[in-house]
Design a protein around this motif. Structure first.
Motif, short mmCIF file in Angstrom:
data_model
loop_
_atom_site.label_atom_id
_atom_site.label_comp_id
_atom_site.label_asym_id
_atom_site.label_seq_id
_atom_site.Cartn_x
_atom_site.Cartn_y
_atom_site.Cartn_z
N ASP B 181 0.84 -1.20 0.00
CA ASP B 181 0.00 0.00 0.00
C ASP B 181 0.88 1.25 0.00
O ASP B 181 1.71 1.43 0.89
CB ASP B 181 -0.87 -0.04 1.27
CG ASP B 181 -1.91 1.05 1.25
OD1 ASP B 181 -2.10 1.61 0.19
OD2 ASP B 181 -2.50 1.29 2.32
N PRO B 182 0.75 2.13 -1.03
CA PRO B 182 1.66 3.28 -1.10
C PRO B 182 1.48 4.25 0.07
O PRO B 182 2.46 4.83 0.54
CB PRO B 182 1.26 3.95 -2.42
CG PRO B 182 -0.05 3.37 -2.81
CD PRO B 182 -0.18 2.06 -2.14
N GLU B 183 0.25 4.39 0.54
CA GLU B 183 0.05 5.30 1.69
C GLU B 183 0.81 4.83 2.90
O GLU B 183 1.46 5.57 3.60
CB GLU B 183 -1.43 5.36 2.02
CG GLU B 183 -2.14 6.51 1.32
CD GLU B 183 -3.60 6.55 1.68
OE1 GLU B 183 -3.90 6.37 2.89
OE2 GLU B 183 -4.43 6.74 0.77
N MET B 184 0.65 3.56 3.07
CA MET B 184 1.31 2.94 4.24
C MET B 184 2.81 3.14 4.16
O MET B 184 3.48 3.47 5.13
CB MET B 184 0.97 1.45 4.22
CG MET B 184 1.25 0.75 5.51
SD MET B 184 0.06 1.26 6.75
CE MET B 184 0.79 0.44 8.13
N ARG B 185 3.31 2.95 2.94
CA ARG B 185 4.76 3.07 2.74
C ARG B 185 5.23 4.46 3.07
O ARG B 185 6.25 4.66 3.74
CB ARG B 185 5.10 2.72 1.29
CG ARG B 185 6.58 2.55 1.06
CD ARG B 185 6.85 1.97 -0.27
NE ARG B 185 6.68 0.53 -0.28
CZ ARG B 185 7.01 -0.24 -1.33
NH1 ARG B 185 7.47 0.31 -2.43
NH2 ARG B 185 6.86 -1.53 -1.31
N LYS B 186 4.42 5.40 2.66
CA LYS B 186 4.75 6.79 2.91
C LYS B 186 4.83 7.07 4.41
O LYS B 186 5.76 7.67 4.93
CB LYS B 186 3.68 7.70 2.29
CG LYS B 186 4.25 8.98 1.70
CD LYS B 186 3.14 9.75 1.03
CE LYS B 186 3.69 10.85 0.15
NZ LYS B 186 2.60 11.53 -0.56
N GLU B 187 3.81 6.56 5.05
CA GLU B 187 3.73 6.73 6.50
C GLU B 187 4.96 6.16 7.19
O GLU B 187 5.57 6.77 8.06
CB GLU B 187 2.49 6.01 7.02
CG GLU B 187 1.77 6.77 8.13
CD GLU B 187 0.43 6.16 8.44
OE1 GLU B 187 0.40 5.27 9.31
OE2 GLU B 187 -0.58 6.53 7.78
N MET B 188 5.29 4.99 6.75
CA MET B 188 6.44 4.33 7.36
C MET B 188 7.72 5.11 7.13
O MET B 188 8.54 5.25 8.02
CB MET B 188 6.59 2.93 6.78
CG MET B 188 5.77 1.90 7.55
SD MET B 188 5.84 0.31 6.79
CE MET B 188 7.47 -0.22 7.21
N GLU B 189 7.85 5.58 5.92
CA GLU B 189 9.05 6.36 5.62
C GLU B 189 9.15 7.58 6.51
O GLU B 189 10.20 7.92 7.03
CB GLU B 189 9.04 6.78 4.15
CG GLU B 189 9.90 5.87 3.31
CD GLU B 189 9.66 6.10 1.83
OE1 GLU B 189 9.24 7.21 1.48
OE2 GLU B 189 9.88 5.16 1.06
#
Lengths: 964, 234
Positions: B181-189
């Motif tokens: 999930d790209p949103e999730m990835r963003k959040e994690m970053e």
């Protein structure tokens, strides 16, 4: 208080590592043997046929019940030592045993099946004379106790006193015997020596004097032994000087004189100088005794006589006979007589008491132990067999306190060596090597004779080892196939040999009776015993190991110095400690009292250490005294010093040996005897090793120990025993120079002082009379941060006095004895072994007795592993090395090193003997016995298989990946 | 020693009141002749749940060490006779059961009392019943427990826990959180950046992975060089 609790908690948690026993180790390497002492009274329970009880009272103030089939103890009650616990008499009726204790101080009744007390009453003061059961109409309800000046009657079921009466004219008359014939009267018999007999008659109900008479008896000095009451109340006495028997009916009013019967008329004669002994029997205490009795005319001549219609007739003459005794079963009374058979055996035969006729097939052969004493008491247990004939078993007691229980035709059912109840001193001796072991050792000792022979020898010895191992395996396999019960672990001297770690040793024990024992330390089996006759009862013994088993062709050699306490004259007994055989070596005669002995490290050509004996003229006798030894002594004489203690004058003196074996006085220390008396002097143990020269402190500097091998610890007690002024003094004196190294006084303290002197420390226990508690005190001596002379210690060259540190602690229990563990090289930490009156042996880490324990914990003290100071010493039940195997009246603890550095062998002796091993720093040099072989091997195999499988899996995966 | 004395002095001051009682009597003097009256110490010993006949034959009552000795009656009661006045520690010794000692004070007139034994504060009075009622606190614990090996011990070991928990996180976390999930990835970053405020500083975990991968490639390269290439190809 809170900080105290916290500190205690810290210290306890710190010391969780101290040694303890695990439950599965019970009986693995420890054993206990319980003893009772020399039997003075023994009664078989004849109450019921099936009863196995044998009640005994001994000179060790022990009252016990033995299983007569096995000789084991049912129960045992150990009273106070000394005259206050002395058992004066033992009476038995039905299930109850009545005991008079402490010279008539207490009257006790015991429930014999359970072993509990039924009642106990305090008797009026006065020295005890006699006691008897009083019966009325075939039923015993009372017990009468005769004191020097009073008689009292007690109820048998409750112990309550029914009446007490003062005896008439008790200042002139010696009342000695009491008799009751079951007719409501109690007779008290007294004697005025060489004048007359007094007989007083009391009514049982209220203690009213019914009658009092005196009878002329100018020949009589004492009623005991030479007089007895037989038949229906007839007093019978025997006299050696007039060679006569005298009779007197107790109840008759008219007879004013004793009737004399000359022994000549019976064709008998008493041996000159022998006090004749009369023995009568009374099967039922509620009824009068039988009219048959034994008369002992000389040490080996008994005669069975009968009184009938006022006439005495001999029934049977037993000549020669050592011992005779009566026994009753049901209605039938028998007499057992022991007669000599040949030099090594005696035969015991049974005769019916009323006719003197011999019972057929009743012979018991008693084999006398050539290393034991002569029999001196016979106890007979008679019973009715199924065919209504009388069977019997006998218990023979010998001079060396051995009890042997025999049954027909001479089978020894059990045996108890009661001499071991009083062990005086002991040593542990290494067992010898077996032939193969000696062979292997020999390889290293011999000089090299070329390369090839050496190789061949090596190979041959390896072959021998392999052979031995195979034989061992075969034996294991062979034993495993047989059922458990048939494999007997019998230990004999022949198969004894040293084990791998030298854990099994020979315990040589010297007992007060003069009997020596050799006991296998692993199993507790007695391997040899030797009774030394003609030992005075108050002798002191000193056991010295002169040659150990290390010098193979020469047998090991022990020397026992036996010294009479009164005269001080000594004698030497030299023997082989493994086999117990007396050695043929000529022993020096000791015409003068021996004051001191000294075992030198000097050895003669036969590898025996030299023993020096100093007599009261300060002359020295050397043993062995060969030319070689004398030469060596001359060479080293100037460096041989010894000390003498004279506690009556409070004098300690030091002497030096001269070349001509005379001595010169070099120093003398006088401790004024009117203020304090010397109670004990102790040096250090000669076989003690100290591994580390110093202690590493928290800041990485070293505090060197003051290790003076010549240091003596002298303990004194004040002569003033008032609790405010009494004190205990401690002196540390150099035995070579006489210099007082340290002196300490413990005020408001009194003995008994127990102490251990070892390494650079002295631990002592005393009683603090102000606070009524025992206190431990520890003294440690240090040289300081630098050693004066690190290579060799010389008492003559020590300019700096040592630094002394001291600390005291409360010990919350009384103490019986104190000893320290000992190991081969002294690397293992030390523990103190404390014998407690409860019978437990506490193993207390020396770490707790460290004068450097800090009051405030600092980084450095934590680094050093010092426990913070706490005033009270903890006692934890896990530290009891003998768990529930308590040792009654523990008097001494002997410690010996084993071949393993971690292991110390411990023997505690007192009334009982307990042997075990302790591991003060746990078993660091061998695998523990709970070592988890299964876990370690399963983990290893698991890992192995895991790698195999994962390797395979990885390969598969790689292959798959390559194909993709 | 001095330390001990300090403690005593302090405690004495505290308990001066009670002190006068026990100090009035002379302490037991060894071998004192029986000039005074003699008294009797009475009491009862109780072992809960055990019949008296099973243990009384091995038990004794010791008064002040072995100064005076008494025995137990069949019902568990006892009496130690012939004791002069003084202060004594009374103890029931039995190889199987544990009893706590009691201090008994007897005045010269024969008055008795009992109190807890306290060797540090010797004059402290904590009254106990008299005639003595001594209840066993259970059987002796002479033996140490062997350390047994069990799976629970093994798993609860902190070292094992430390190994197992991160392993679980590594294995389970990617499955729980959807990384695609790209949103999730963003959040994690973002959260990663917050954790690592200074991007120039080399990341410790990165550094460690580098180090280990190097090490492993080296060690595995030594003997199985050909195979170690395989994962890199992907």
């Amino acid at each position: 208080m809170a900080w105290l609790v916290v500190r205690l908690a810290i210290s306890v948690s710190l010391l969780y590592t101290a040694s303890a026993v695990f439950e599965d180790q019970v009986g693995k390497f420890d054993w206990r043997q319980q003893f009772i002492g020399k039997v003075r009274f023994a009664l078989f329970d004849t109450h019921s046929q099936a009863s196995k009880k044998l009640l005994v009272a001994t000179d060790k103030n022990v009252f016990a019940s033995l299983n007569s089939r096995t000789g084991d103890l049912f129960w045992r009650h150990v009273d106070k030592t000394g005259p206050e616990g002395h058992i004066d008499v033992l009476l038995m009726y039905g299930q109850d045993a009545v005991v008079v204790v402490g010279n008539g101080r207490l009257l006790r009744s015991w429930e014999t099946t359970v072993g509990g007390l039924k009642w106990e009453t305090v008797l009026d003061t006065g020295s005890f004379q006699a006691a008897t059961l009083v019966g009325v109409q075939d039923y015993v309800k009372h017990v009468a106790v005769l004191k020097k000046s009073a008689i009292s009657l007690h109820d048998l079921s409750s112990g309550s006193q029914i009446w007490v009466e003062n005896l008439p004219d008790s200042d002139t008359v010696q009342y000695q015997t009491i008799y009751s014939g079951g007719n409501g009267l109690v007779f008290v018999l007294g004697v005025v020596p060489n004048s007359h007999i007094v007989i007083v008659e009391y009514k049982i109900e209220d203690g009213e004097i019914m009658n009092k008479k005196s009878v002329e008896a100018a020949w009589m000095s004492s009623l005991e032994n030479s007089c007895t009451v037989i038949s229906s109340g007839i007093l019978l006495c025997a006299d050696q000087i007039t060679q006569s028997l005298y009779t007197l009916p107790l109840q008759s009013a008219e007879q004013k004189e004793m009737r004399q019967i000359h022994l000549q008329t019976l064709d008998l004669e008493v041996a000159s100088g022998f006090q004749p002994v009369l023995t009568s029997t009374r099967p039922n205490p509620a009824q009068p005794p039988l009219s048959e009795f034994f008369l002992q005319l000389s040490p080996d001549h008994h005669i069975l006589l009968q009184l009938k219609d006022g006439l005495i007739a001999p029934l049977r003459d037993f000549n020669p006979s050592y011992l005779a005794a009566f026994a009753t079963s049901g209605e039938r009374t028998v007499a057992a007589v022991m007669s000599p058979k040949n030099d090594t055996a005696c035969s015991i035969n049974l005769f019916s008491a009323d006719t003197g006729r011999r019972h057929l097939d009743t012979t018991i052969i008693y084999h006398m132990d050539p290393n034991g004493g002569k029999p001196n008491r016979l106890y007979v247990h008679a019973f009715l067999k199924k065919d209504d004939s009388v069977g019997y078993r006998v218990m023979v007691q010998t001079e060396d306190h051995t009890l042997t229980f025999l049954q027909q035709p001479g089978r020894v059912v059990w045996m108890r060596e009661e001499a071991l109840a009083d062990v005086v001193t002991m040593e542990m001796v290494d067992l010898p090597f077996t032939g193969t072991q000696a062979e292997l050792e020999g390889e290293f000792g011999k000089k090299a004779d070329g390369l090839l022979p050496m190789v061949l020898k090596r190979l041959s010895s390896q072959f021998i080892l392999l052979q031995a191992w195979l034989a061992h395996l075969w034996k294991l396999f062979y034993d495993a196939r047989k059922p458990r019960s048939s494999v007997k672990n019998e230990v004999t001297i022949d198969i004894l040999s040293r084990d791998e770690f030298n854990l099994q040793k020979m315990m040589v024990m010297v007992t007060a009776s003069g009997k020596l024992f050799g006991i296998d330390s692993k199993s507790g089996t007695i391997l040899w015993k030797q009774y030394l006759e003609n030992i005075q009862p108050n002798s002191v013994f000193k056991l010295i190991v002169q040659r150990t088993t290390a010098h193979f062709p020469h047998p090991p050699q022990c020397t026992l110095l036996i010294k009479d306490k009164d005269t001080g004259l000594g004698s030497l007994y030299v023997f082989n400690p493994i086999f117990g055989k007396k050695s043929q070596i000529s022993v020096p005669a000791l015409p003068r009292p021996v004051l001191q002995t000294l075992l030198l490290p000097v050895i003669d050509q036969d590898y025996a250490k030299v023993l020096l004996l100093i007599d009261d003229q300060y002359k020295v006798t050397a043993f062995p005294s060969t030319k070689n030894v004398l030469q060596q002594l001359q060479d080293t004489a100037s460096s041989i010093f010894f000390y003498l203690v004279d506690s009556s004058q409070g004098k300690l003196s030091g002497f030096r040996l001269r070349k001509d074996l005379s001595t010169e006085l070099i120093w003398e220390v006088v401790i004024p005897a009117e203020v304090q008396k010397i109670v004990a002097v102790k040096g250090k143990r000669a076989n003690e090793h100290v591994h580390s020269q110093g202690r590493v402190m928290g800041d990485r500097s070293v505090l060197y120990k003051y290790l003076n091998p010549n240091l003596l610890a002298v303990i004194t007690e004040s002569t003033d025993t008032h609790q405010e002024r009494s004190f205990v003094g401690i002196f540390l004196i150099d035995g070579v120079t006489g210099r007082i190294v340290h002196e300490a006084v413990q005020r408001k303290a009194r003995g008994p002082v127990h102490f251990v002197h070892s390494e650079n420390w002295l631990v002592y226990v005393y009683w603090n009379s102000k606070f009524r508690r025992n206190e431990f005190s520890v003294l440690e001596l240090f040289e300081g941060a630098e050693l004066y002379n690190s290579t060799v210690f010389s008492s003559l060259d020590r300019p700096h006095p040592p630094q002394v540190l001291q600390q005291s602690y409360i010990f919350p229990a009384p103490i019986s004895t104190l000893e320290a563990t000992l190991t081969e090289k002294g690397i293992t930490s030390r523990h103190l072994l404390v014998g407690l009156p409860s019978g437990n042996i506490l193993s207390l880490p020396k770490m707790f007795l460290d004068p450097r324990r800090p009051e405030v914990v600092s980084e450095q003290s934590r680094e050093e592993n010092l426990i913070p100071y706490a005033p009270e010493m903890p006692i934890r039940e896990e530290w009891f090395i003998n768990y529930n195997q308590t040792v009654s009246r523990v008097r001494g603890i002997y410690t010996a090193p084993s071949g393993l550095e971690s292991t110390c062998l411990v023997v505690a002796y007192g009334l009982d003997i307990y042997q075990t091993r302790v591991f003060p720093s746990k078993q660091f040099d061998v695998l523990k016995d709970d070592y988890d072989y299964v876990l370690i091997s399963s983990v290893l195999f698991g890992l192995f298989f895991a790698t195999m499988i994962s390797k395979r899996l990885a390969e598969v995966k790689l292959l798959n990946r390559a194909w993709r | 020693m001095k330390r001990l004395l300090d403690v005593y002095v302090a405690l004495q001051a505290l308990f001066a009141l009670s002190w006068c009682f026990s100090d009035a009597e002379p302490g037991p003097v060894a071998g004192s002749p029986s000039n005074g009256d003699r008294f009797k110490i009475e009491g009862r010993a109780i072992v809960p749940g055990v019949k008296t006949q099973d243990w009384i034959s091995t038990a004794r009552i010791l008064v002040e060490g072995e100064e005076y000795v008494g025995f137990l009656k069949t019902d568990g009661s006892f009496a130690v006779n012939d004791v002069p006045s003084g202060s004594y520690v009374v103890e029931i010794v039995s190889p199987s059961f544990r009893f706590d000692p009691v201090r008994v004070d007897i005045t010269s007139k024969g008055k008795m009392r009992s109190r807890l034994v306290n060797y540090i504060k010797t004059s402290e009075v904590i009254r106990q019943p008299y005639p003595l009622q001594i209840r066993s606190s259970g059987p002796h614990t002479y033996f140490m427990k062997r350390e047994t090996w069990g799976w629970t011990d093994f798993l609860m070991n902190p070292m094992v826990m430390m190994m197992v928990l991160p392993l679980l996180i590594i294995v389970l976390l990617p499955k729980v959180v959807n990384t695609n999930d790209p949103e999730m990835r963003k959040e994690m970053e973002q959260s990663m950046n917050m954790l690592n405020p200074n991007p120039e500083l080399p990341d410790v975990s990165e550094f460690m992975t580098k180090l280990f991968s190097k090490g492993s490639s080296k060690s595995s390269g030594g003997n199985k060089g050909s195979r170690s290439v395989a994962p890199k190809r992907r």
